[in-house]
Design an enzyme around this catalytic site. Structure first.
Site, PDB file in Angstrom:
ATOM      1  N   CYS A  53       0.368  -3.758  15.371  1.00  0.00           N
ATOM      2  CA  CYS A  53       0.521  -3.332  14.116  1.00  0.00           C
ATOM      3  C   CYS A  53      -0.001  -4.375  13.109  1.00  0.00           C
ATOM      4  O   CYS A  53       0.280  -5.549  13.200  1.00  0.00           O
ATOM      5  CB  CYS A  53       2.006  -3.078  13.624  1.00  0.00           C
ATOM      6  SG  CYS A  53       2.251  -2.762  11.955  1.00  0.00           S
ATOM      7  N   CYS A  88       3.292   8.092   1.293  1.00  0.00           N
ATOM      8  CA  CYS A  88       3.682   7.155   2.547  1.00  0.00           C
ATOM      9  C   CYS A  88       3.929   6.173   1.705  1.00  0.00           C
ATOM     10  O   CYS A  88       3.159   5.443   1.246  1.00  0.00           O
ATOM     11  CB  CYS A  88       2.508   7.232   3.655  1.00  0.00           C
ATOM     12  SG  CYS A  88       3.112   5.791   4.755  1.00  0.00           S
ATOM     13  N   GLU A 145       0.820  -1.256  -0.083  1.00  0.00           N
ATOM     14  CA  GLU A 145      -0.090   0.010   0.127  1.00  0.00           C
ATOM     15  C   GLU A 145       0.880   1.171   0.034  1.00  0.00           C
ATOM     16  O   GLU A 145       2.044   1.233   0.484  1.00  0.00           O
ATOM     17  CB  GLU A 145      -0.951   0.031   1.288  1.00  0.00           C
ATOM     18  CG  GLU A 145      -1.555  -1.283   1.571  1.00  0.00           C
ATOM     19  CD  GLU A 145      -2.014  -1.120   3.026  1.00  0.00           C
ATOM     20  OE1 GLU A 145      -2.377  -2.228   3.649  1.00  0.00           O
ATOM     21  OE2 GLU A 145      -1.907  -0.246   3.607  1.00  0.00           O
ATOM     22  N   CYS A 183       5.537  -6.003  15.966  1.00  0.00           N
ATOM     23  CA  CYS A 183       4.923  -4.979  16.901  1.00  0.00           C
ATOM     24  C   CYS A 183       3.561  -5.438  17.108  1.00  0.00           C
ATOM     25  O   CYS A 183       2.900  -5.883  16.202  1.00  0.00           O
ATOM     26  CB  CYS A 183       4.895  -3.748  16.657  1.00  0.00           C
ATOM     27  SG  CYS A 183       6.676  -3.081  16.037  1.00  0.00           S
ATOM     28  N   CYS A 231       6.148  -7.630   7.514  1.00  0.00           N
ATOM     29  CA  CYS A 231       7.083  -7.211   8.446  1.00  0.00           C
ATOM     30  C   CYS A 231       7.490  -8.396   9.448  1.00  0.00           C
ATOM     31  O   CYS A 231       6.641  -9.006   9.966  1.00  0.00           O
ATOM     32  CB  CYS A 231       6.362  -5.890   9.272  1.00  0.00           C
ATOM     33  SG  CYS A 231       7.885  -5.269  10.092  1.00  0.00           S
TER      34      CYS A 231
HETATM   35  N1  SAH Z   1       8.441   0.037  10.529  1.00  0.00           N
HETATM   36  C1  SAH Z   1       8.700   1.213  10.467  1.00  0.00           C
HETATM   37  C2  SAH Z   1       7.757   1.953   9.445  1.00  0.00           C
HETATM   38  C3  SAH Z   1       6.410   1.565   9.204  1.00  0.00           C
HETATM   39  S1  SAH Z   1       5.354   1.709  10.415  1.00  0.00           S
HETATM   40  C4  SAH Z   1       8.251   1.529  11.853  1.00  0.00           C
HETATM   41  O1  SAH Z   1       7.708   1.015  12.716  1.00  0.00           O
HETATM   42  O2  SAH Z   1       8.603   2.724  12.120  1.00  0.00           O
HETATM   43  C5  SAH Z   1       4.744   3.490  10.343  1.00  0.00           C
HETATM   44  C6  SAH Z   1       4.366   3.979  11.682  1.00  0.00           C
HETATM   45  O3  SAH Z   1       2.843   3.575  11.752  1.00  0.00           O
HETATM   46  C7  SAH Z   1       4.917   3.389  12.921  1.00  0.00           C
HETATM   47  O4  SAH Z   1       5.406   4.527  13.695  1.00  0.00           O
HETATM   48  C8  SAH Z   1       4.282   2.561  13.240  1.00  0.00           C
HETATM   49  O5  SAH Z   1       4.326   2.148  14.677  1.00  0.00           O
HETATM   50  C9  SAH Z   1       2.652   3.112  13.253  1.00  0.00           C
HETATM   51  N2  SAH Z   1       1.543   2.419  13.073  1.00  0.00           N
HETATM   52  C10 SAH Z   1       1.535   0.914  13.164  1.00  0.00           C
HETATM   53  N3  SAH Z   1       0.360   0.447  13.435  1.00  0.00           N
HETATM   54  C11 SAH Z   1      -0.594   1.522  13.778  1.00  0.00           C
HETATM   55  C12 SAH Z   1      -1.736   1.696  13.759  1.00  0.00           C
HETATM   56  N4  SAH Z   1      -2.566   0.683  13.839  1.00  0.00           N
HETATM   57  N5  SAH Z   1      -2.235   2.922  14.260  1.00  0.00           N
HETATM   58  C13 SAH Z   1      -1.214   4.207  14.428  1.00  0.00           C
HETATM   59  N6  SAH Z   1      -0.053   3.872  14.115  1.00  0.00           N
HETATM   60  C14 SAH Z   1       0.495   2.757  13.562  1.00  0.00           C
HETATM   61 FE1  SF4 Z   2       6.838  -3.653  11.369  1.00  0.00          FE
HETATM   62 FE2  SF4 Z   2       6.688  -2.764  13.878  1.00  0.00          FE
HETATM   63 FE3  SF4 Z   2       6.813  -0.843  11.858  1.00  0.00          FE
HETATM   64 FE4  SF4 Z   2       4.721  -2.637  12.173  1.00  0.00          FE
HETATM   65  S1  SF4 Z   2       5.327  -1.131  13.581  1.00  0.00           S
HETATM   66  S2  SF4 Z   2       5.837  -2.005  10.420  1.00  0.00           S
HETATM   67  S3  SF4 Z   2       5.464  -4.401  13.091  1.00  0.00           S
HETATM   68  S4  SF4 Z   2       8.499  -2.558  12.562  1.00  0.00           S
END
Ligand code: SAH
Ligand code: SF4
Length: 363
Positions: A126, A112, A91, A123, A119
């Site tokens: 996520c 974005c 996406e 986390c 991934c």
């Molecule tokens: N992996 C990288 C970049 C992709 S995620 C990272 O973790 O930084 C981009 C951002 O979206 C990150 O800050 C992540 O923690 C956040 N994110 C993930 N799931 C989310 C959610 N359900 N609501 C809000 N932010 C979210």
């Molecule tokens: Fe991967 Fe965590 Fe970033 Fe989600 S928030 S994309 S699981 S590193």
């Protein structure tokens, strides 16, 4: 499979032209069409002779991403779901400038982009990690997200201007785990012959891969760095981000400090607020100390709930309370109310929802 045209560098394309018995000056024309033409296929390359077009189309693929769904509308956040050549989905999200994001109204548009399918970092909150890691995106697959959105919005941008002025590498995947391909793609998108997006207008977000943060600090470009912190103590971070067990806050903040000292650019700490997990006022003093040490601003983002994960965003009152407490401690904190809550704008969510539906329709 044919190599993609969008990740060809000028010298590589020039060598191909020599081999193909074509004049080298065509490289500039072809690259101009690919990166600045906002076109969708070879046939639209006006000043390229048909013979060369047909050689190009039998030697390269034009785009490595195919739009399968677009969600959202004019002047709001728009989400794109792309199908890759091996049938995987990723996406991108287009975010128009908004006062809460940039502090002023403007015609800025931020895209974005995703860097991996799935991934590996898992986390807990996520959607991107839910089905594990599938593969790294190639440089062309990152570049083509940008070029394809430009082509889709060609009509809205006049006089050769571009729509996308800023990039955030915050889509699906952990960008620093795909370091070489990411840097290849960004260095191309940053080039004057490509999208010419300034390095300071490109923000790479990471969950905290310490060795790669240090490596990034040694490359020459001034890319901006955002750290997905989401907890200001190891206790909180360990609960929701497994990477913190490998690189706890002490190591992470040392690495960010190195980046800060070499790049002189401002670092952003991203902090999604999740009810009952990290929204306690007890986090505020720790977050204030970290942000002061790293001279970082703090983006507070209300959590976007993901079906099946059981986490919630806190009430507006507790969001505001958390931010006010930070500001009272002298932190440069902003509450970023993204516009995409209603269109599954958090990374990985749209893909997860429609992937199976689309697959069953097409097969
Ligand atoms: N992996 C990288 C970049 C992709 S995620 C990272 O973790 O930084 C981009 C951002 O979206 C990150 O800050 C992540 O923690 C956040 N994110 C993930 N799931 C989310 C959610 N359900 N609501 C809000 N932010 C979210
Ligand atoms: Fe991967 Fe965590 Fe970033 Fe989600 S928030 S994309 S699981 S590193």
């Amino acid at each position: 499979m044919l190599p993609p045209i969008s990740s060809q560098k000028p010298d590589e394309l020039a060598s191909w032209l020599v081999e193909a018995g074509e004049p080298v000056y065509r490289a500039d024309q072809i690259l101009r069409w690919v990166h600045k033409g906002s076109i969708c296929d070879w046939s639209q390359m006006g000043n390229i002779p048909d013979g060369l077009k047909s050689k190009l189309s039998s030697s390269f693929t034009f785009s490595s991403v195919k739009l399968v769904r677009k969600q959202g509308g004019v002047d709001t956040t728009i989400k794109f779901l792309w199908k890759l050549s091996d049938g995987q989905y990723v996406e991108s999200v287009l975010i128009p400038a908004s006062p809460s994001f940039y502090g002023e109204a403007s015609d800025r548009h931020t895209l974005c982009v995703s860097t991996q399918v799935g991934c590996a970092y898992g986390c807990k909150f996520c959607a991107s990690g839910l089905e594990g890691f599938k593969r790294n995106l190639k440089p062309s697959e990152v570049i083509d997200q940008v070029l394809s959105v430009e082509a889709l919005f060609k009509e809205r941008v006049s006089n050769g201007r571009r729509l996308i002025t800023n990039l955030v590498i915050m889509g699906m995947g952990e960008p620093l785990a795909n370091y070489d391909n990411l840097l290849d793609a960004l260095n191309i998108l940053n080039s004057t012959w490509s999208a010419n997006i300034g390095a300071r207008k490109i923000t790479i977000s990471t969950s905290g891969l310490v060795p790669q943060i240090i490596k990034l600090s040694d490359q020459p470009k001034q890319y901006r760095l955002a750290i997905s912190l989401h907890g200001a103590t190891d206790g909180v971070r360990n609960k929701i981000m497994p990477i913190n067990r490998k690189y706890p806050l002490s190591k992470l903040s040392d690495a960010v400090e190195i980046y800060q000292s070499k790049k002189k650019g401002s670092i952003t700490l991203e902090y999604i607020l999740i009810e009952g997990i990290n929204d306690g006022i007890d986090q505020v003093p720790h977050l204030a100390i970290l942000s002061e040490r790293l001279r970082a601003k703090v983006n507070i983002i209300p959590y976007n709930s993901v079906e099946g994960l059981g986490y919630q965003r806190p009430s507006i009152t507790s969001q505001e309370c958390f931010v006010r407490a930070l500001i009272d401690k002298g932190v440069r904190a902003t509450l970023r109310r993204e516009k995409g809550h209603d269109i599954d704008a958090a990374c990985g969510q749209l893909r997860l929802k429609v992937e199976k539906k689309l697959d069953s329709k097409e097969n």
